[in-house]
Design a protein around this motif. Structure first.
Motif, PDB file in Angstrom:
ATOM      1  N   PHE A 235       0.836  -1.294   0.076  1.00  8.07           N
ATOM      2  CA  PHE A 235      -0.055  -0.009   0.064  1.00  8.07           C
ATOM      3  C   PHE A 235       0.942   1.225  -0.194  1.00  8.07           C
ATOM      4  N   LEU A 236       2.249   1.231   0.517  1.00  9.08           N
ATOM      5  CA  LEU A 236       2.875   2.116   0.284  1.00  9.08           C
ATOM      6  C   LEU A 236       3.244   2.750  -1.437  1.00  9.08           C
ATOM      7  N   VAL A 240       0.794   5.875  -3.470  1.00  7.43           N
ATOM      8  CA  VAL A 240       1.590   7.121  -4.168  1.00  7.43           C
ATOM      9  C   VAL A 240       1.395   6.781  -5.631  1.00  7.43           C
ATOM     10  N   PHE A 241       0.834   5.840  -6.012  1.00  7.39           N
ATOM     11  CA  PHE A 241       0.890   5.363  -7.669  1.00  7.39           C
ATOM     12  C   PHE A 241       0.341   6.260  -8.458  1.00  7.39           C
ATOM     13  N   GLY A 361       0.303   1.588   5.888  1.00 11.46           N
ATOM     14  CA  GLY A 361       0.913   1.759   4.618  1.00 11.46           C
ATOM     15  C   GLY A 361       0.568   3.462   3.833  1.00 11.46           C
ATOM     16  N   ALA A 362      -0.695   3.469   4.103  1.00 10.05           N
ATOM     17  CA  ALA A 362      -1.167   5.013   3.656  1.00 10.05           C
ATOM     18  C   ALA A 362      -0.673   6.128   4.387  1.00 10.05           C
ATOM     19  N   ALA A 363      -0.798   5.750   5.692  1.00  5.44           N
ATOM     20  CA  ALA A 363      -0.193   6.919   6.445  1.00  5.44           C
ATOM     21  C   ALA A 363       1.274   7.049   6.270  1.00  5.44           C
ATOM     22  N   ALA A 374       7.253  10.666  -3.693  1.00  9.55           N
ATOM     23  CA  ALA A 374       6.748   9.301  -4.117  1.00  9.55           C
ATOM     24  C   ALA A 374       7.894   8.358  -4.115  1.00  9.55           C
ATOM     25  N   GLU A 375       9.091   8.949  -4.461  1.00  3.06           N
ATOM     26  CA  GLU A 375      10.035   8.075  -4.990  1.00  3.06           C
ATOM     27  C   GLU A 375      10.745   7.441  -3.484  1.00  3.06           C
ATOM     28  N   ALA A 376      10.726   8.249  -2.372  1.00  2.00           N
ATOM     29  CA  ALA A 376      11.117   7.722  -1.100  1.00  2.00           C
ATOM     30  C   ALA A 376      10.153   6.660  -0.788  1.00  2.00           C
ATOM     31  N   CYS A 377       8.962   6.757  -0.980  1.00  2.00           N
ATOM     32  CA  CYS A 377       7.854   5.675  -0.727  1.00  2.00           C
ATOM     33  C   CYS A 377       8.250   4.191  -1.330  1.00  2.00           C
ATOM     34  N   LEU A 378       8.683   4.383  -2.721  1.00  2.00           N
ATOM     35  CA  LEU A 378       9.117   3.168  -3.381  1.00  2.00           C
ATOM     36  C   LEU A 378      10.137   2.501  -2.951  1.00  2.00           C
ATOM     37  N   LEU A 379      11.082   3.415  -2.301  1.00  2.00           N
ATOM     38  CA  LEU A 379      12.245   2.629  -1.749  1.00  2.00           C
ATOM     39  C   LEU A 379      12.279   2.130  -0.504  1.00  2.00           C
TER      40      LEU A 379
END
Length: 435
Positions: A235-236, A240-241, A361-363, A374-379
């Motif tokens: 969900f992370l 952000v997708f 994950g959303a929080a 969003a890039e930090a979330c993907l990592l």
């Protein structure tokens, strides 16, 4: 698969079709909510995170009470009322959209009410299936349920995106409402075999009984932990997708819907391959495939940070679907086999409860995405997928050679509540003479 599927009872087939309609309603509404929030209401990553948190919070708050209801009242009736409540909430969204009064807080509130219906339906379905299907055919039945769900994941997001692109938000939410009503019609008339009257009358104690069972079970406990971490990390990515796809990958509303639809396409592929895979590989290895596929998918999605192409994003979502669907089918079968029937609703609720990790994950996405993008979330998601793969691959569940034998009541059947078979030598349930 063909001969086994042909022997599934007609009552189960109706349940599978109802599941298809209900899951399609959910997927269209979820895709529509995110797209409307970004494109029509101008929501940023932080607001999208809060919206997704509201849409998934019922999994955390309502799953265990829904499990108790599933063990105490008629499961088909619970599913009917769940879909009626979802249809009513979606119809309210349609009215607000048509009146031009929709805001993202109202979207979050009504979406959360609709999600309560989703939770109750999701808890009741796997606990209802063993009442309709002989134990030897549970993998086939679960594959059918998941195939219906995967078709919804394939068509729902694409249809939601296209409806918004062509006709606006109202028709998209209207289509979801109609599908919920279809699910209710298909459930009408389904009956559950009589169950013994419940012996406990202490709601809090009864609700926690399912949690204690899973926490003490050497097979179900690592499955639960893996599922929780997977849901958080996934969900992370998912939260952000949509804004990431608009701003970094240059996708339109229809393009987002089609790309998200590849997740469902992966699930369909996995569900179709599941009977063959489960017939050729040890049961525990099938359980382990999903977490590994999730890890690979997260790495591919992270690669789009440096190679911003929708092709890689679509491949990532496809991999997120094809592997974990084998996880869902195999772990659902495992849970149904080793759980006493009178606990199945509450134990299924614990599984659904792991989707309560989605608000976490959303929080995290709202916090990390709002601060660092969003890039930090993907990592960060990649780290989560590494952790969940390690948990399941170091657990005794990986050592199972075949589906464990069925348990019918507490300590009754081919296994025991306190000493589950973890050696991998469990025999496959004998095929019944009739179905």
């Amino acid at each position: 698969m063909t001969s086994d599927a042909a022997r599934l009872p007609s009552t189960f087939i109706r349940l599978a079709w109802s599941n298809l309609a209900a899951q399609s309603a959910e997927q269209i509404a979820l895709a529509a909510a995110a797209i409307v929030a970004v494109l029509a209401l101008g929501a940023n990553e932080g607001e999208i995170g809060l919206l997704q948190m509201a849409l998934t919070l019922p999994y955390l708050l309502f799953a265990i009470p829904a499990g108790l209801l599933a063990d105490r009242i008629s499961r088909p009736k619970l599913m009917v009322w769940a879909e009626v409540s979802r249809a009513a909430a979606l119809l309210a969204i349609v009215a607000l959209v048509q009146a031009g009064l929709i805001t993202w807080p109202l979207l979050a509130l009504l979406g959360s009410i609709a999600a309560c219906g989703t939770v109750a339906y999701s808890v009741a379905t796997p606990s209802f299936v063993p009442s309709l299907v002989p134990s030897a055919f549970l993998p086939t039945a679960n594959a059918r349920i998941e195939l219906a769900r995967t078709l919804a994941f394939t068509g729902g997001p694409a249809l939601g995106g296209m409806l918004i692109g062509w006709a606006g938000a109202g028709p998209a939410f209207g289509a979801a409402t109609g599908l919920s009503i279809v699910a209710v019609v298909l459930l009408a008339g389904l009956r559950e075999p009589p169950r013994p009257a419940p012996t406990h009358r202490q709601p809090l104690r009864d609700m926690m009984e399912g949690v204690r069972f899973v926490a003490r079970h050497s097979l179900l406990r690592p499955v639960l932990v893996t599922q929780f971490v997977f849901s958080t990390a996934f969900f992370l990515v998912l939260t952000v997708f949509v804004p990431y796809a608009v701003r970094h990958l240059g996708l339109s509303a229809a393009g987002i819907g089609l790309t998200l639809g590849l997740y469902g396409a992966g699930m369909v592929t996995g569900a179709l391959l599941a009977p063959r895979v489960m017939g050729r590989l040890p049961f525990g290895i099938v359980i382990g495939i999903g977490p590994i596929a999730g890890l690979v998918a997260s790495l591919v999605m992270a690669l789009t940070i440096w190679v911003p192409t929708p092709t890689l994003a679509g491949l990532s979502l496809f991999l997120f679907g094809i592997g974990p669907i084998l996880w869902v089918i195999s772990t659902t079968t495992l849970r149904q086999a080793v759980t006493p029937r009178d606990l199945l609703g509450r134990v299924s609720a614990v599984s659904v409860l792991t989707q309560g990790a989605r608000p976490l994950g959303a929080a995290l996405a709202a916090l990390i995405g709002g601060l660092f993008g969003a890039e930090a979330c993907l990592l960060l998601a990649v780290a989560g997928f590494v952790a969940q793969a390690l948990v399941i691959w170091t657990s005794p569940a990986i050592g199972l050679a075949r589906q464990p034998d069925m348990i019918t009541e507490h300590g009754v059947g081919h296994g025991t509540l306190d000493h589950p078979n973890t050696t991998g030598r469990a025999s496959r349930p004998r095929e019944p003479a009739t179905s």
